[in-house]
Motif scaffolding. Structure first.
Motif, PDB file in Angstrom:
ATOM      1  N   TYR A  61       0.875  -1.156  -0.060  1.00  0.00           N
ATOM      2  CA  TYR A  61      -0.034   0.007   0.116  1.00  0.00           C
ATOM      3  C   TYR A  61       0.951   1.255   0.000  1.00  0.00           C
ATOM      4  CZ  TYR A  61      -3.207   3.751   1.614  1.00  0.00           C
ATOM      5  OH  TYR A  61      -3.935   4.617   1.839  1.00  0.00           O
ATOM      6  N   HIS A  62       1.934   1.309   0.879  1.00  0.00           N
ATOM      7  CA  HIS A  62       2.966   2.479   0.975  1.00  0.00           C
ATOM      8  C   HIS A  62       3.525   2.675  -0.347  1.00  0.00           C
ATOM      9  CE1 HIS A  62       1.761   3.749   4.990  1.00  0.00           C
ATOM     10  NE2 HIS A  62       1.953   2.468   5.321  1.00  0.00           N
ATOM     11  N   GLN A  63       4.005   1.331  -1.030  1.00  0.00           N
ATOM     12  CA  GLN A  63       4.624   1.757  -2.554  1.00  0.00           C
ATOM     13  C   GLN A  63       3.629   2.389  -3.390  1.00  0.00           C
ATOM     14  OE1 GLN A  63       8.114   0.756  -3.128  1.00  0.00           O
ATOM     15  NE2 GLN A  63       8.075   0.610  -0.716  1.00  0.00           N
ATOM     16  N   ILE A  64       2.391   1.973  -3.396  1.00  0.00           N
ATOM     17  CA  ILE A  64       1.577   2.466  -4.298  1.00  0.00           C
ATOM     18  C   ILE A  64       1.233   3.859  -4.216  1.00  0.00           C
ATOM     19  CG2 ILE A  64      -0.822   2.269  -5.164  1.00  0.00           C
ATOM     20  CD1 ILE A  64      -0.575  -0.790  -4.712  1.00  0.00           C
ATOM     21  N   ILE A  65       0.866   4.300  -2.976  1.00  0.00           N
ATOM     22  CA  ILE A  65       0.631   5.564  -2.874  1.00  0.00           C
ATOM     23  C   ILE A  65       1.731   6.588  -2.602  1.00  0.00           C
ATOM     24  CG2 ILE A  65      -1.541   5.324  -1.657  1.00  0.00           C
ATOM     25  CD1 ILE A  65      -0.158   6.050   0.976  1.00  0.00           C
ATOM     26  N   GLY A  66       3.158   6.065  -2.713  1.00  0.00           N
ATOM     27  CA  GLY A  66       4.190   6.828  -2.678  1.00  0.00           C
ATOM     28  C   GLY A  66       4.636   7.372  -1.504  1.00  0.00           C
TER      29      GLY A  66
END
Length: 66
Positions: A61-66
């Motif tokens: 999730y944190h990789q997707i939202i940056g």
């Protein structure tokens, strides 16, 4: 097969996790002390797997939202 110690432990650890604890308690090949021990171990193992899955989801999730 349901009365086989190895088969029950394989089902607990490889397939069902904590949901298979009633299968453990129905098996007459285990003593009460062994049943309690394996029930606790399988519960902790299942909790660890859920935690790992949660951490992977949060990392993703944190990789997707940056």
């Amino acid at each position: 097969m349901i009365q086989s110690r190895g088969a029950v432990l394989a089902i607990l650890f490889l397939v069902m996790g904590a949901l298979g604890i009633p299968l453990l308690w129905m098996n007459k090949a285990f003593s009460n002390a062994e049943r309690w021990f394996w029930a606790v171990v399988v519960t902790l193992y299942t909790a660890l797997l859920i935690y790992i899955a949660w951490r992977i989801c949060m990392w993703s999730y944190h990789q997707i939202i940056g």
